[in-house]
Design an enzyme around this catalytic site. Structure first.
Site, PDB file in Angstrom:
ATOM      1  N   PRO A  84     -34.503   1.078  62.471  1.00  0.00           N
ATOM      2  CA  PRO A  84     -33.313   1.102  61.599  1.00  0.00           C
ATOM      3  C   PRO A  84     -33.290   0.042  60.706  1.00  0.00           C
ATOM      4  O   PRO A  84     -32.360  -0.166  59.783  1.00  0.00           O
ATOM      5  CB  PRO A  84     -32.143   1.174  62.590  1.00  0.00           C
ATOM      6  CG  PRO A  84     -32.686   0.477  63.678  1.00  0.00           C
ATOM      7  CD  PRO A  84     -34.251   0.820  64.109  1.00  0.00           C
ATOM      8  N   GLY A 119     -34.155  -3.665  61.764  1.00  0.00           N
ATOM      9  CA  GLY A 119     -34.070  -5.205  62.414  1.00  0.00           C
ATOM     10  C   GLY A 119     -35.061  -6.166  61.828  1.00  0.00           C
ATOM     11  O   GLY A 119     -34.721  -7.161  61.369  1.00  0.00           O
ATOM     12  N   CYS A 168     -42.475  -2.835  72.238  1.00  0.00           N
ATOM     13  CA  CYS A 168     -41.375  -3.036  73.236  1.00  0.00           C
ATOM     14  C   CYS A 168     -41.746  -2.350  74.373  1.00  0.00           C
ATOM     15  O   CYS A 168     -40.935  -1.796  75.187  1.00  0.00           O
ATOM     16  CB  CYS A 168     -39.930  -2.623  72.697  1.00  0.00           C
ATOM     17  SG  CYS A 168     -39.902  -0.892  72.272  1.00  0.00           S
TER      18      CYS A 168
HETATM   19  N1  SAM Z   1     -38.997  -2.209  63.141  1.00  0.00           N
HETATM   20  C1  SAM Z   1     -37.728  -1.304  63.876  1.00  0.00           C
HETATM   21  C2  SAM Z   1     -36.832  -2.291  63.681  1.00  0.00           C
HETATM   22  O1  SAM Z   1     -36.956  -3.713  63.982  1.00  0.00           O
HETATM   23  O2  SAM Z   1     -35.307  -2.039  63.711  1.00  0.00           O
HETATM   24  C3  SAM Z   1     -38.005  -0.718  64.783  1.00  0.00           C
HETATM   25  C4  SAM Z   1     -39.228   0.460  64.748  1.00  0.00           C
HETATM   26  S1  SAM Z   1     -39.257   1.281  65.901  1.00  0.00           S
HETATM   27  C5  SAM Z   1     -39.964   0.498  67.319  1.00  0.00           C
HETATM   28  C6  SAM Z   1     -40.719   2.371  65.494  1.00  0.00           C
HETATM   29  C7  SAM Z   1     -40.665   3.129  64.234  1.00  0.00           C
HETATM   30  O3  SAM Z   1     -41.805   3.762  64.030  1.00  0.00           O
HETATM   31  C8  SAM Z   1     -39.579   4.236  64.595  1.00  0.00           C
HETATM   32  O4  SAM Z   1     -38.701   4.290  63.451  1.00  0.00           O
HETATM   33  C9  SAM Z   1     -40.310   5.432  64.262  1.00  0.00           C
HETATM   34  O5  SAM Z   1     -39.631   6.706  63.561  1.00  0.00           O
HETATM   35  C10 SAM Z   1     -41.684   5.084  63.560  1.00  0.00           C
HETATM   36  N2  SAM Z   1     -42.765   6.213  64.007  1.00  0.00           N
HETATM   37  C11 SAM Z   1     -42.798   7.114  64.527  1.00  0.00           C
HETATM   38  N3  SAM Z   1     -44.110   7.780  64.496  1.00  0.00           N
HETATM   39  C12 SAM Z   1     -44.897   7.092  63.610  1.00  0.00           C
HETATM   40  C13 SAM Z   1     -46.030   6.988  62.958  1.00  0.00           C
HETATM   41  N4  SAM Z   1     -46.891   7.967  63.338  1.00  0.00           N
HETATM   42  N5  SAM Z   1     -46.285   6.230  61.970  1.00  0.00           N
HETATM   43  C14 SAM Z   1     -45.507   5.204  61.563  1.00  0.00           C
HETATM   44  N6  SAM Z   1     -44.452   4.954  61.995  1.00  0.00           N
HETATM   45  C15 SAM Z   1     -43.810   5.891  63.112  1.00  0.00           C
END
Ligand code: SAM
Length: 461
Positions: free
Chosen positions: A110, A112, A228
Site C-alpha cells: 500500500p 510504506g 517479511c
Molecule cells: N512495499 C509495500 C509496502 O511497503 O507498503 C508492501 C508490498 S507487499 C510485501 C508485496 C506486493 O507485491 C503486494 O502489494 C502484492 O500485491 C504484490 N505482488 C503480488 N504478486 C506479484 C507479482 N507477481 N509481481 C509483482 N508484485 C506482486
C-alpha cells in the site's frame, strides 16, 4: 498462537539456542509505529520512543483509532511497521540527497516504502511506484497523493512489462510478495496460508520477478531486495541466485551492532535479518545487490507533446504553486495537471511505456474562465497555501469535514477556501454565502460513526 510444525522445526534449526526467545516473542503483542512526513510534520517529538534506524520513525504505546486523527488523513505520517523502515536506511547508505535518481518501487502497495523513499529523494528525482494488482494500485495512489510528493508516478504493470525500459532505473526496490512468516504475530491468516510448498512457490516467484525487472536496472544500479519472512530460500538463497544467474554483486553497509539486526553472510552475499526477539518490530529481511555491467548511457525520446495552458491561465495558476518556475502545467480536456519541470519529460516518456494511474498533481478543473481546485492539490507539497483563504478547524470539526458533513463557519468571503487542521491542509470548501459545499472526495471520507464530541480522545501527536 499455534504454528505449523514444519515452520517450528526449521526455525529451531535456523536459530539454535535463540529459538526459545524467538518463540516467546511471537506470543507477545506486536509494536505499533509511525513514520512522520517531514514535509507535513515539523514539531519535535520527545515523548515517543524512536526507531533506531529511522529518524522519523516512532513507536506508539498503544494503537490509537487512526481514522479519528485528521493528521492521518492529511498524510502527516504513515503507519508503518518499524523493521520495514530499514529500507530507508539502506537507501541513504547508497546515495546522498543531491543525486538525481530514477527509482522504481516494483511491488509498492500500500505504499510504506514508496512514501519513505519519496521523502528521501530530491526534486530532480522521479519515483515510479508500481503495483500489479489493480485494487491495491488504487490504494497506493491514494497514499501517494496524501503523502504529497509531486514527482511520484503510480503505475499498474506486471514486472515483465518493464522490459521496454532497458537500463532506465538507478535503483529498484523489490519488496517481494512472500510467505509472510515475519507477520505471523500481526496477521494470523498468514499462518493459515503457510505451507512448505507455498514457501517454495514464493521463492520461485521472487526469482521470476527479479529476473523480469533486472534488465531495466541501469549498469551500476542498485536493487534493494526485501521480504517479511525468515525463510532462507526466499532471502539469502535468492540473493545467491541473483549472483549466479544475474551476475549481481552484494553490497554491505555499516549497521551498528546495538540495533540488534542480524547480518547473514551466505556464499558471499550479505543480508540483514530482523528477528522479533532481537529488535522491536516484526520479521523482515533486506539486502542490496548491484548490477555489474558496462556503462551504457540511457537515451529517451518523448513522442507526444503535451497541451500547454494558455498564458492567461498560467498567470493565475502560477500563483497557486510554491515554486512557479519549476512547474509545468498541462491541460487534458478540462483537467489541469502540474508537473515538476525537471522530471516532466521523463514522466511523459513513462506514460508512453506504462499503465500510469497517477502522475504529477491534479491542480484544478477548468470551467470556462474559472478554476475549481482539486482535492489532490490541497494535499500536495506544491500548494502555495498563502494564495488561498484558509479555514482552520478544531479536531472535531476536522472529523466532520472528513466525514463529508458540511461545516458551519462564520466566514464572510465567498469562494474556495483551504481547510486545515493544525495548519496542515485537508481539502477545500466552497462558500456560497449562507451555506458551503464540502469538496472532500466521497471515496476518501470517514465511514465510521463519529464518537460524541465529549467522548473524543485528544490527538496522540
Ligand atoms: N512495499 C509495500 C509496502 O511497503 O507498503 C508492501 C508490498 S507487499 C510485501 C508485496 C506486493 O507485491 C503486494 O502489494 C502484492 O500485491 C504484490 N505482488 C503480488 N504478486 C506479484 C507479482 N507477481 N509481481 C509483482 N508484485 C506482486
Amino acid at each position: 498462537m499455534e504454528f505449523p510444525l514444519a515452520f517450528i522445526h526449521r526455525m529451531r534449526e535456523q536459530l539454535g539456542e535463540g529459538y526459545t526467545d524467538f518463540s516467546n516473542s511471537l506470543q507477545s503483542p506486536p509494536s505499533i509505529s509511525i513514520r512522520l512526513n517531514p514535509q507535513k510534520f515539523n514539531k519535535s517529538i520527545t515523548t515517543l520512543q524512536k526507531v533506531s534506524w529511522e529518524p522519523n520513525g516512532f513507536y506508539l504505546q498503544k494503537r490509537p483509532v487512526f481514522t479519528l486523527d485528521p493528521l492521518f488523513h492529511a498524510g502527516s505520517y504513515y503507519v508503518q511497521e518499524a523493521s520495514s523502515m530499514f529500507t530507508g536506511y539502506l537507501f541513504k547508505q547508497l546515495f546522498n540527497e543531491a543525486t538525481p535518481l530514477k527509482i522504481l518501487d516494483l511491488c509498492a502497495a500500500p505504499g510504506g516504502k514508496t512514501t519513505h523513499v519519496a521523502s528521501l529523494m530530491n526534486q530532480k528525482s522521479i519515483l515510479v511506484a508500481n503495483e500489479v494488482i489493480k485494487s491495491r494500485a488504487h490504494i497506493l495512489a491514494e497514499n501517494v497523493i496524501k503523502w504529497g510528493n509531486p514527482n511520484v508516478v503510480v503505475t499498474q504493470n506486471d514486472p515483465k512489462e518493464f522490459k521496454s525500459l532497458e537500463g532506465f532505473f538507478d535503483v529498484i526496490v523489490v519488496d517481494a510478495p512472500c510467505s509472510g512468516e515475519g507477520l505471523f504475530r500481526r496477521d494470523e491468516s498468514a499462518i493459515g496460508e503457510w505451507s512448505v510448498e507455498n514457501t517454495q512457490l514464493c521463492a520461485l516467484r521472487q526469482q521470476r520477478i527479479t529476473a523480469d525487472i533486472w534488465g531495466s536496472l541501469a549498469p551500476g544500479g542498485f536493487l534493494i531486495y526485501s521480504t517479511c519472512t525468515y525463510n532462507p530460500n526466499e532471502n539469502e538463497k535468492n540473493l545467491v541466485w541473483m549472483s549466479e544467474q544475474l551476475n549481481a554483486k552484494s553490497i554491505k553497509v555499516p549497521v551498528p551492532v546495538e540495533w540488534g539486526i542480524h547480518q547473514i553472510e551466505w556464499h558471499g552475499m550479505v543480508g540483514y535479518q530482523f528477528l522479533p526477539h532481537k529488535i522491536k518490530g516484526e520479521g523482515f529481511f533486506a539486502g542490496i545487490v548491484q548490477k555489474e555491467s558496462e556503462d551504457k548511457p540511457f537515451y529517451f525520446k518523448v513522442k507526444t507533446q503535451p497541451n500547454q495552458l494558455s498564458r492567461e491561465s498560467q498567470v493565475t495558476l502560477k500563483e497557486w504553486v510554491k515554486e512557479p518556475d519549476n512547474v509545468q502545467f498541462q491541460i487534458k480536456e478540462e483537467t489541469i495537471i502540474a508537473y515538476p519541470a525537471e522530471t516532466e519529460s521523463l514522466t511523459l516518456y513513462l506514460q508512453q511505456k506504462l499503465r500510469v494511474l497517477k502522475s504529477g498533481v491534479i491542480v484544478a478543473e477548468q470551467k470556462g474562465k474559472k478554476f475549481i481546485p482539486h482535492p489532490d492539490f490541497a494535499l500536495s507539497n506544491m500548494l502555495q497555501q498563502l494564495s488561498f483563504p484558509k479555514i482552520e478547524l478544531s479536531h472535531y470539526e476536522a472529523l466532520q469535514y472528513l466525514k463529508k458533513e458540511n461545516i458551519h463557519t462564520t466566514q464572510a468571503v465567498k469562494g474556495y477556501h483551504l481547510v486545515t487542521y493544525q495548519d496542515v491542509p485537508l481539502g477545500w470548501t466552497n462558500h456560497l454565502g449562507n451555506r458551503s459545499n464540502n469538496l472532500f472526495p466521497v471515496g476518501w471520507r470517514i465511514r465510521m460513526a463519529l464518537p460524541k464530541k465529549e467522548g473524543l480522545k485528544p490527538p496522540f501527536l
